[in-house]
Design a protein around this motif. Structure first.
Motif, mmCIF file in Angstrom:
data_model
loop_
_atom_site.group_PDB
_atom_site.id
_atom_site.type_symbol
_atom_site.label_atom_id
_atom_site.label_comp_id
_atom_site.label_asym_id
_atom_site.label_seq_id
_atom_site.Cartn_x
_atom_site.Cartn_y
_atom_site.Cartn_z
ATOM 1 N N ASN A 160 0.823 -1.217 0.000
ATOM 2 C CA ASN A 160 0.000 0.000 0.000
ATOM 3 C C ASN A 160 0.857 1.267 0.000
ATOM 4 O OD1 ASN A 160 0.828 -0.380 2.662
ATOM 5 N ND2 ASN A 160 -1.132 0.228 3.558
ATOM 6 N N THR A 161 2.103 1.177 0.453
ATOM 7 C CA THR A 161 2.993 2.342 0.381
ATOM 8 C C THR A 161 3.334 2.665 -1.079
ATOM 9 O OG1 THR A 161 4.857 0.833 0.755
ATOM 10 C CG2 THR A 161 3.994 2.017 2.665
ATOM 11 N N ILE A 162 3.452 1.623 -1.899
ATOM 12 C CA ILE A 162 3.675 1.840 -3.333
ATOM 13 C C ILE A 162 2.440 2.481 -3.954
ATOM 14 C CG2 ILE A 162 4.090 0.686 -5.547
ATOM 15 C CD1 ILE A 162 5.666 -1.450 -4.000
ATOM 16 N N ALA A 163 1.271 1.991 -3.565
ATOM 17 C CA ALA A 163 0.018 2.564 -4.080
ATOM 18 C C ALA A 163 -0.084 4.045 -3.739
ATOM 19 C CB ALA A 163 -1.175 1.799 -3.517
ATOM 20 N N GLN A 164 0.334 4.405 -2.524
ATOM 21 C CA GLN A 164 0.246 5.805 -2.096
ATOM 22 C C GLN A 164 1.131 6.711 -2.943
ATOM 23 O OE1 GLN A 164 1.190 5.601 2.083
ATOM 24 N NE2 GLN A 164 -0.597 4.327 2.521
ATOM 25 N N HIS A 198 1.381 6.496 -6.012
ATOM 26 C CA HIS A 198 0.746 6.621 -7.326
ATOM 27 C C HIS A 198 -0.753 6.894 -7.159
ATOM 28 C CE1 HIS A 198 4.320 5.319 -9.612
ATOM 29 N NE2 HIS A 198 4.576 4.627 -8.518
ATOM 30 N N GLN A 199 -1.060 7.885 -6.309
ATOM 31 C CA GLN A 199 -2.421 8.381 -6.116
ATOM 32 C C GLN A 199 -3.401 7.284 -5.716
ATOM 33 O OE1 GLN A 199 -3.825 11.029 -9.184
ATOM 34 N NE2 GLN A 199 -1.787 11.764 -9.661
ATOM 35 N N GLY A 200 -2.966 6.424 -4.819
ATOM 36 C CA GLY A 200 -3.838 5.346 -4.371
ATOM 37 C C GLY A 200 -3.629 5.044 -2.904
ATOM 38 N N GLY A 201 -4.026 3.862 -2.515
ATOM 39 C CA GLY A 201 -3.894 3.429 -1.131
ATOM 40 C C GLY A 201 -4.587 2.101 -0.951
ATOM 41 N N GLY A 202 -4.763 1.721 0.307
ATOM 42 C CA GLY A 202 -5.426 0.459 0.594
ATOM 43 C C GLY A 202 -4.774 -0.279 1.732
ATOM 44 N N HIS A 203 -4.859 -1.589 1.692
ATOM 45 C CA HIS A 203 -4.312 -2.445 2.744
ATOM 46 C C HIS A 203 -2.869 -2.813 2.434
ATOM 47 C CE1 HIS A 203 -8.364 -2.921 4.300
ATOM 48 N NE2 HIS A 203 -8.767 -3.270 3.093
ATOM 49 N N PRO A 204 -2.123 -3.271 3.442
ATOM 50 C CA PRO A 204 -0.743 -3.693 3.185
ATOM 51 C C PRO A 204 -0.628 -4.780 2.118
ATOM 52 C CG PRO A 204 -1.094 -3.429 5.536
ATOM 53 C CD PRO A 204 -2.439 -3.273 4.890
ATOM 54 N N MET A 205 -1.642 -5.654 1.998
ATOM 55 C CA MET A 205 -1.565 -6.764 1.048
ATOM 56 C C MET A 205 -2.514 -6.618 -0.150
ATOM 57 S SD MET A 205 0.716 -8.663 2.475
ATOM 58 C CE MET A 205 1.531 -7.672 3.723
ATOM 59 N N ALA A 206 -3.341 -5.592 -0.155
ATOM 60 C CA ALA A 206 -4.279 -5.379 -1.266
ATOM 61 C C ALA A 206 -4.532 -3.892 -1.398
ATOM 62 C CB ALA A 206 -5.589 -6.129 -1.018
ATOM 63 N N ALA A 207 -4.192 -3.338 -2.546
ATOM 64 C CA ALA A 207 -4.285 -1.890 -2.709
ATOM 65 C C ALA A 207 -4.604 -1.553 -4.160
ATOM 66 C CB ALA A 207 -2.978 -1.222 -2.276
ATOM 67 N N GLY A 208 -4.925 -0.291 -4.377
ATOM 68 C CA GLY A 208 -5.218 0.198 -5.718
ATOM 69 C C GLY A 208 -4.569 1.541 -5.944
ATOM 70 N N ALA A 209 -4.281 1.852 -7.199
ATOM 71 C CA ALA A 209 -3.639 3.120 -7.527
ATOM 72 C C ALA A 209 -4.007 3.501 -8.956
ATOM 73 C CB ALA A 209 -2.126 3.001 -7.357
ATOM 74 N N SER A 210 -3.384 4.574 -9.442
ATOM 75 C CA SER A 210 -3.612 5.035 -10.816
ATOM 76 C C SER A 210 -2.281 5.366 -11.456
ATOM 77 C CB SER A 210 -4.504 6.276 -10.835
ATOM 78 O OG SER A 210 -5.781 5.995 -10.298
ATOM 79 N N ALA A 211 -2.167 5.050 -12.738
ATOM 80 C CA ALA A 211 -0.993 5.437 -13.529
ATOM 81 C C ALA A 211 -1.498 6.203 -14.750
ATOM 82 C CB ALA A 211 -0.198 4.208 -13.944
ATOM 83 N N TYR A 212 -0.627 7.047 -15.296
ATOM 84 C CA TYR A 212 -1.044 7.900 -16.408
ATOM 85 C C TYR A 212 -0.199 7.684 -17.661
ATOM 86 C CZ TYR A 212 -4.127 9.921 -13.026
ATOM 87 O OH TYR A 212 -5.123 10.067 -12.085
ATOM 88 N N SER A 213 0.594 6.615 -17.651
ATOM 89 C CA SER A 213 1.332 6.204 -18.848
ATOM 90 C C SER A 213 1.820 4.783 -18.611
ATOM 91 C CB SER A 213 2.533 7.125 -19.102
ATOM 92 O OG SER A 213 3.513 6.950 -18.093
#
Length: 317
Positions: A275-279, A281-296
């Protein structure tokens, strides 16, 4: 429990209650939202309780959303379930009520609302709604079979059918209460796992084309062209996020799904914190399941390299 009683005090004062959850809902978002609606409707027949947000066709068997006018929010109590950030709340009118309450089990990145009840130890927001019931017996809140099924759906969804490590003894104890309320489990699982033929065909494509990076990171990139080929929406593709998760050696995996304006990033892990990686890239979630957004697609490659590094750091510990 102090937050629960403050929440219930607001419920008892309100004449109108409007329940929101996050956009692109999963079983926990809908289960907690509709389960809470059913519980409050049963306990307070003199109140008007609504559930709002966009419809998710694949989960329509759980219930339907209410279509309400803007003026219904005047003086209303608004409750948002299972949503860490205001950006992800479905139906932006949540700000128009008199009082706002947040109920969530994700890390409290944005503590919005007049009352914030967040429990990151809970497997799901649906589990928290069962906890609320336990704390409110003296207020007349009870559980019928319809609410039990909805909350069961939410817990099943966020625990991966009780396989993930967020399944605790408390989770199982509270789930047993739901089963005691009585509902058709076979019918529920039949509905939950029912798939359109197009999703099944897309799964075959995914299993043929996903890649493994450094032996530890599973990667699938679904372009607009592929989605159009199989006539599947970005939301529908979320059903497949774990379809290759059991491949030997995988520690993390990621689905990139090209949407209209961005690339949706669905991250999962069997160990490394993601979830730190998700954060980043404009995202978040749980330590083992998260979501984010990429623009390329170049940004998706950055995400992959961060997952590889997280896996390597885990090995070195």
């Amino acid at each position: 429990m102090n937050y629960i009683h403050k929440l219930l005090d607001e419920v008892e004062k309100a004449g109108t209650i409007i329940i929101h959850r996050h956009e692109r809902p999963d079983p926990d978002a809908l289960g907690s939202q509709l389960g809470l609606k059913e519980i409050l409707t049963q306990a307070y027949p003199d109140k008007t309780v609504y559930a709002v947000g966009e419809t998710e066709p694949s989960l329509s068997f759980l219930g339907e959303m209410d279509d309400i006018l803007d003026d219904v929010y005047d003086g209303a109590l608004v409750i948002v379930c299972d949503t860490a950030n205001t950006d992800r709340i479905s139906d932006k009118r949540y700000k128009n009520g008199a009082t706002l309450i947040k109920i969530d089990h994700h890390p409290n990145e944005e503590p919005y609302g007049d009352i914030v009840w967040v429990d990151t130890n809970a497997s799901s927001t649906s589990e928290m709604i069962v906890m609320l019931l336990d704390a409110a017996k003296e207020r007349g809140l009870d559980l019928n079979s319809e609410a039990a099924l909805l909350l069961y759906a939410g817990i099943v969804g966020d625990t991966g059918r009780f396989r993930y490590n967020n399944t605790t003894p408390q989770t199982m104890q509270l789930t047993s209460r739901l089963i005691e309320a009585g509902f058709d489990q076979n019918q529920f699982y039949s509905q939950l796992h029912k798939r359109d033929l197009k999703i099944t065909r897309l799964e075959g494509y995914v299993l043929q084309h996903f890649e493994i990076v450094d032996g530890m990171v599973g990667v699938m990139k679904l372009t607009k062209e592929v989605m159009e080929q199989f006539d599947v929406t970005s939301s529908e593709s979320s059903q497949l996020v774990n379809c290759f998760s059991d491949v030997e050696g995988l520690r993390t995996w990621v689905f990139f799904v090209e949407d209209d304006e961005k690339i949706r990033v669905r991250l999962r892990s069997r160990g490394p914190v993601i979830n730190t990686i998700a954060q980043e890239h404009q995202g978040g979630g749980h330590p083992m399941a998260a979501g984010a957004s990429a623009y390329s697609w170049e940004e998706t490659d950055e995400v992959i390299q961060k997952l590889v590094l997280a896996c390597k750091n885990e090995k070195s510990v």
